[in-house]
Design an enzyme around this catalytic site. Sequence first.
Site, PDB file in Angstrom:
ATOM      1  N   THR A  33      35.707  33.473  40.044  1.00 40.29           N
ATOM      2  CA  THR A  33      36.186  33.533  38.653  1.00 40.29           C
ATOM      3  C   THR A  33      35.210  32.962  37.698  1.00 40.29           C
ATOM      4  O   THR A  33      34.429  32.221  38.223  1.00 40.29           O
ATOM      5  CB  THR A  33      37.499  32.255  38.454  1.00 40.29           C
ATOM      6  OG1 THR A  33      37.754  32.120  37.054  1.00 40.29           O
ATOM      7  CG2 THR A  33      37.083  31.197  39.467  1.00 40.29           C
ATOM      8  N   ASP A  34      35.216  33.254  36.390  1.00 45.63           N
ATOM      9  CA  ASP A  34      34.167  32.555  35.460  1.00 45.63           C
ATOM     10  C   ASP A  34      34.641  31.085  35.310  1.00 45.63           C
ATOM     11  O   ASP A  34      33.534  30.479  34.967  1.00 45.63           O
ATOM     12  CB  ASP A  34      34.609  33.081  33.909  1.00 45.63           C
ATOM     13  CG  ASP A  34      36.048  32.982  33.344  1.00 45.63           C
ATOM     14  OD1 ASP A  34      36.978  32.404  34.116  1.00 45.63           O
ATOM     15  OD2 ASP A  34      36.301  33.375  32.391  1.00 45.63           O
ATOM     16  N   GLU A  35      35.763  30.504  35.854  1.00 45.24           N
ATOM     17  CA  GLU A  35      36.000  29.055  35.629  1.00 45.24           C
ATOM     18  C   GLU A  35      35.108  28.209  36.731  1.00 45.24           C
ATOM     19  O   GLU A  35      34.827  26.911  36.438  1.00 45.24           O
ATOM     20  CB  GLU A  35      37.357  28.799  36.172  1.00 45.24           C
ATOM     21  CG  GLU A  35      38.383  29.257  35.213  1.00 45.24           C
ATOM     22  CD  GLU A  35      39.809  28.503  34.941  1.00 45.24           C
ATOM     23  OE1 GLU A  35      39.498  27.309  35.295  1.00 45.24           O
ATOM     24  OE2 GLU A  35      40.589  29.483  34.832  1.00 45.24           O
TER      25      GLU A  35
ATOM     26  N   TYR B 222      41.574  24.343  41.197  1.00 44.25           N
ATOM     27  CA  TYR B 222      41.494  25.708  41.353  1.00 44.25           C
ATOM     28  C   TYR B 222      40.005  26.156  41.524  1.00 44.25           C
ATOM     29  O   TYR B 222      39.440  26.848  42.392  1.00 44.25           O
ATOM     30  CB  TYR B 222      42.318  26.665  40.320  1.00 44.25           C
ATOM     31  CG  TYR B 222      41.898  28.027  40.200  1.00 44.25           C
ATOM     32  CD1 TYR B 222      42.039  28.905  41.508  1.00 44.25           C
ATOM     33  CD2 TYR B 222      41.352  28.366  38.995  1.00 44.25           C
ATOM     34  CE1 TYR B 222      41.792  30.142  40.994  1.00 44.25           C
ATOM     35  CE2 TYR B 222      40.895  29.894  38.890  1.00 44.25           C
ATOM     36  CZ  TYR B 222      41.163  30.775  39.906  1.00 44.25           C
ATOM     37  OH  TYR B 222      40.637  31.890  39.926  1.00 44.25           O
TER      38      TYR B 222
END
Length: 309
Positions: free
Chosen positions: A91-93, A115
Amino acid sequence: LDYCASLKNLETVSEKENYKFIQGDICEPYFIKQLFETEKIDIVLHFAAQTHVDLSFWHALEFTYVNVYGTNVLVAAAYEANVEKFVYVSTDEVYGGSIDEEFDESSPKRPTNPYAASKAAAECFVQSYWERYQFPVVITRSSNVYGPHQYPEKVIPKFISLLQQNRKCCIHGSGLQRRNFLYATDVVEAFLTVLKEGKPGEIYNIGTNFEMSIAQLAKELICLIKKTSSESEMEHWMDYVKDRPTNDLRYPMNSEKMHNLGWRPKVPWKEGIKKTIEWYKENFHNWKNAEKALEPFPVTEPFAQLNVP
């Protein structure tokens, strides 16, 4: 088949000859080992994860167990089975938030929620199999995905479903947080491109320049569903609630590396969001517990009891 899953999502492919559904748990090493031995698997796309950021603050251990331990079980079994390619969907997160700096694949990982931290840790396990064994792993980091079939805890289907039920959009904090949104079929094309062209050991950003604040997103959906462009009417359908413990402002990504493989997003926002709105009109009840997803904050008891050794 966790709380956010529905077998109805698979009905359109269930009769296909090249499709097979096997229910199992990536956290069960014996089951996963048997799967590779009996099914002659040569390529793995690893999407399985707990993904709801709000929930991760209350269930950090479960997120770590499924996302990190589960990934470790899966990549180890895939390595033993000598698969041709292992694609880990991240994910970009993992980059953390940024106001102006654009992230490329070499940017440091600075996750700001459980997460994202669990996805970043899992990446490290996957990458280590390339470093140590030259096992052909590829990591992808994508922007927010939207479209039909998504469990309505995520912001776009949540706002659509709330408005379709004559309820207000619940906006965390200021609503100024900006997100990049990619339509589901564009992301599918990206994964097919990575399967075919992606180089082992590499990381690929799957991103889009299309970006919108959460408040603006709510206004767009109100305009489309409630058929109004009046600012005061829009405000009527917006309810500002408490923010999550941390909420990154933006995740701007550079996707030049994917463009060089021949992929670019194609579905315009207006087309993608129209299809999505239409789908939820008919299919909101594909999940038994869909109503729970519409609370401003997650109901914190969706996880089965874990038998962590």
